[in-house]
Structures are given as structure tokens and as C-alpha cells.
Design a protein around this motif. Structure first.
Motif, PDB file in Angstrom:
ATOM      1  N   HIS A 282      -0.162   5.582   6.458  1.00 37.79           N
ATOM      2  CA  HIS A 282      -0.207   4.117   6.040  1.00 37.79           C
ATOM      3  C   HIS A 282       0.444   3.487   4.444  1.00 37.79           C
ATOM      4  O   HIS A 282       0.073   2.959   3.709  1.00 37.79           O
ATOM      5  N   THR A 283       0.544   4.960   3.968  1.00 43.63           N
ATOM      6  CA  THR A 283       1.523   4.281   2.649  1.00 43.63           C
ATOM      7  C   THR A 283       2.750   3.692   2.800  1.00 43.63           C
ATOM      8  O   THR A 283       3.634   3.314   2.077  1.00 43.63           O
TER       9      THR A 283
ATOM     10  N   ASP B 224      -4.100   9.235   6.162  1.00 51.27           N
ATOM     11  CA  ASP B 224      -3.786   8.325   4.436  1.00 51.27           C
ATOM     12  C   ASP B 224      -1.835   8.233   3.901  1.00 51.27           C
ATOM     13  O   ASP B 224      -1.723   6.932   3.478  1.00 51.27           O
ATOM     14  N   THR B 225      -0.579   9.199   4.634  1.00 48.31           N
ATOM     15  CA  THR B 225       0.387   9.497   4.315  1.00 48.31           C
ATOM     16  C   THR B 225       1.007   8.358   5.299  1.00 48.31           C
ATOM     17  O   THR B 225       1.542   7.573   4.535  1.00 48.31           O
TER      18      THR B 225
ATOM     19  N   ARG C 215      10.840   7.820  -0.308  1.00 47.58           N
ATOM     20  CA  ARG C 215       9.973   8.706  -1.529  1.00 47.58           C
ATOM     21  C   ARG C 215       9.937  10.124  -1.347  1.00 47.58           C
ATOM     22  O   ARG C 215       9.534  10.761  -1.609  1.00 47.58           O
TER      23      ARG C 215
END
Length: 305
Positions: free
Chosen positions: A34-35, A31-32, A69
Motif C-alpha cells: 500500500h505504499t 503495508d508495503t 524506491r
């Protein structure tokens, strides 16, 4: 930084690069990862000779911080004469001091590439993700920078002709192309449109061919006739002589048996092979046509195992 000297080519660090991609998925999660589905835009890191040097470099540094980020990280950038392209002092933060080689005062279009690598050092430091040894850790940094969407700048900084050469980073141009191609396949990007360097484009196409070969290895159904025939022969040998004899010379797949089972042969024969996306090993029953899903990156593969 190769500046005027010989540039190494080929894939001498490929296994470390593949380990770095696996490590990213393990540390960050699917999930991370794919950010980071959108790469740094060429317009966001454009730097002309008319721009103020220090305002421009701080703008590009902020772009890298935002891309990764790291909102509570402040990059303070200066220039000095040094052997390497750049250096970052890894401290507790929130301020990090980056030094760029003096040559970037007049080679401004490559400042984004140098900052991408150094800000990634900060990102990995905060993740507590590193490889042992300076060489492998720098390869991890180059790989992470590229796979997470900023490393195309490092490849685009590669230029070579009969009279001069320049390359940033520890990976070869073809290895940068390989990682960038793995990212392009995973995220559906077309990075070839961003290159200003013709040599970078060539290296990318070579890396793309190497990345495609990962998708064409047995027992994947996309493997060619010769690979499938060799795999069938190795599988028969493993079935008849025990799984220990079933690891082919130079092959990426390996056979094993489940624990237990009747007779001296043990349990059912299985084959393991690297996921074509993240290189985590997938283990499936041998002798069956099957669809398998990688537990790490969720890639679904068709196997003729």
C-alpha cells in the motif's frame, strides 16, 4: 514482444497471475504494497519525438527507479537489434545495464512500458522473489509491474487493427486488464482515463469484468442466485458424506472438518475460498452468515457460508 504477429487473447495464465498477486502480498506485506497507492503518472513518462533520445530514456528510467524506491540503483540504457523488447543484466548493482530494442528509437511513447518491466526485474531480484521457469517468472514480473502501479503502460502499448499489431509483455491484454482492475479496486484508481490505445481500454473493461467475478463467487454474499444454490447443495453433500466429497467440480471453495469432534464425521464443517483481493485462502465455519477478514491483505468479506 508481438510486433505485427498474432496477439494471444483470453486468460491462459490466470492461475499464475493470481499466484503472483498472492506472492507479492506475502513477500512485501500489506503495508508495503500500500505504499504503491499512486501509479506512475502519464506526464512523468511522456516522451515526444522532439526529446533527446538518450536524455529522455534516462529520465524515464529514473522515474521507474524512483517509483519502485530503488534510490541506490542506476540504470544504464542502450539500444540494439534483438528479438525481444528489452533485456536487463541482473547483477549485484548498483549499476544495471538495460538494452532496448532498436525499434524504440522511433516508437518512443512505449519506452516507459519497456523500462517498467525491466526495472521491475531489478526490484524482484533484490527482493529475491521469483517463480520457477522463465515463463512463470516473466508472468510474475508483468503482474508485479501492473499491480505496483507501472504496468498500465504495458497495457497501453497494446495496439491491434486489421493490418498490424503490437503488444509488450507476457500477459494477454485481458490479463493485463485483470491485474490493473484488481489494483484499481484495491486502491480506488480510475486507470481507464490514462489510455491512449482504444484496444487497451477494451481489454481493461474485459479484465475488470473478470476481476468483479472474483467478488461474486460463493460463499460470498455477492454471489448470484445460481451460485448460492449450487453452494448450498455442495455444503449439504459435504455435511452428509464427509468433507472429502464436498469439493465441487470446477469450484474455488472446498470443505474440510476441524480435527477431533465426536462420531465418525469429525469436527465442525468449514469452508475455504480465495480472498477476492489477494487470492490467499480464507477458512470460515460453514453454515453461518459471517464477516471474515483476510489475514494477508486485510480485506473484509461478507460470507453466507
Amino acid at each position: 514482444m508481438a510486433d505485427g504477429g498474432p496477439v494471444q487473447h483470453g486468460y491462459p495464465h490466470l492461475e499464475t497471475v493470481r499466484s503472483a498477486i498472492t506472492a507479492l502480498y506475502k513477500r512485501l506485506s500489506y503495508d508495503t504494497v500500500h505504499t504503491f497507492d499512486t501509479s506512475v503518472s502519464p506526464a512523468d513518462v511522456a516522451f515526444s519525438d522532439q526529446d533527446d533520445l538518450y536524455l529522455g530514456v534516462q529520465r524515464v528510467a529514473r522515474e521507474m527507479v524512483q517509483h519502485l524506491r530503488l534510490p541506490d540503483a542506476r540504470m544504464i540504457v542502450s539500444f540494439r537489434e534483438m528479438e525481444h523488447a528489452a533485456y536487463v543484466e541482473l547483477a549485484a548493482g548498483p549499476e544495471y545495464f538495460i538494452e532496448l530494442n532498436d525499434r524504440f528509437r522511433t516508437h518512443r511513447r512505449d519506452i516507459g512500458a519497456a523500462l517498467a518491466h525491466e526495472v521491475m526485474h531489478v526490484y524482484l531480484h533484490r527482493l529475491d522473489l521469483e517463480f520457477p521457469g522463465t515463463r512463470d517468472n516473466e508472468i510474475l514480473t508483468d503482474t508485479a509491474t501492473t499491480y505496483l502501479g507501472a504496468g498500465w503502460l504495458l497495457l497501453d502499448a497494446y495496439r491491434e487493427d486489421g493490418a498490424s499489431s503490437q503488444k509488450l509483455g507476457y500477459l494477454t491484454p485481458e490479463e493485463f486488464g485483470y491485474v490493473l482492475a484488481k489494483r484499481a479496486i484495491a486502491f480506488g484508481e480510475a486507470p481507464e482515463t490514462w489510455f491512449t490505445s482504444a484496444q487497451a481500454y477494451t481489454a481493461y473493461t474485459k479484465g475488470l469484468a473478470e476481476a468483479r467475478r472474483d467478488e461474486q463467487q460463493p460463499p460470498l454474499t455477492a454471489a448470484g442466485w445460481a451460485g448460492r444454490r449450487r453452494y448450498a447443495k455442495d455444503r449439504r453433500y459435504a455435511q452428509d458424506h464427509g468433507a472429502a466429497g464436498g469439493a465441487p467440480r470446477g469450484g474455488s471453495y472446498a470443505f474440510s472438518r476441524d480435527a477431533g469432534g465426536s462420531g465418525s464425521g469429525g469436527g465442525a464443517l468449514r469452508v475455504s475460498f480465495p480472498c477476492p483481493t489477494c487470492r490467499q485462502r480464507i477458512r470460515v465455519p460453514a453454515g453461518r452468515r459471517i464477516r471474515a477478514r483476510c489475514g494477508l491483505c486485510r480485506t473484509v468479506v461478507e460470507c453466507d457460508a
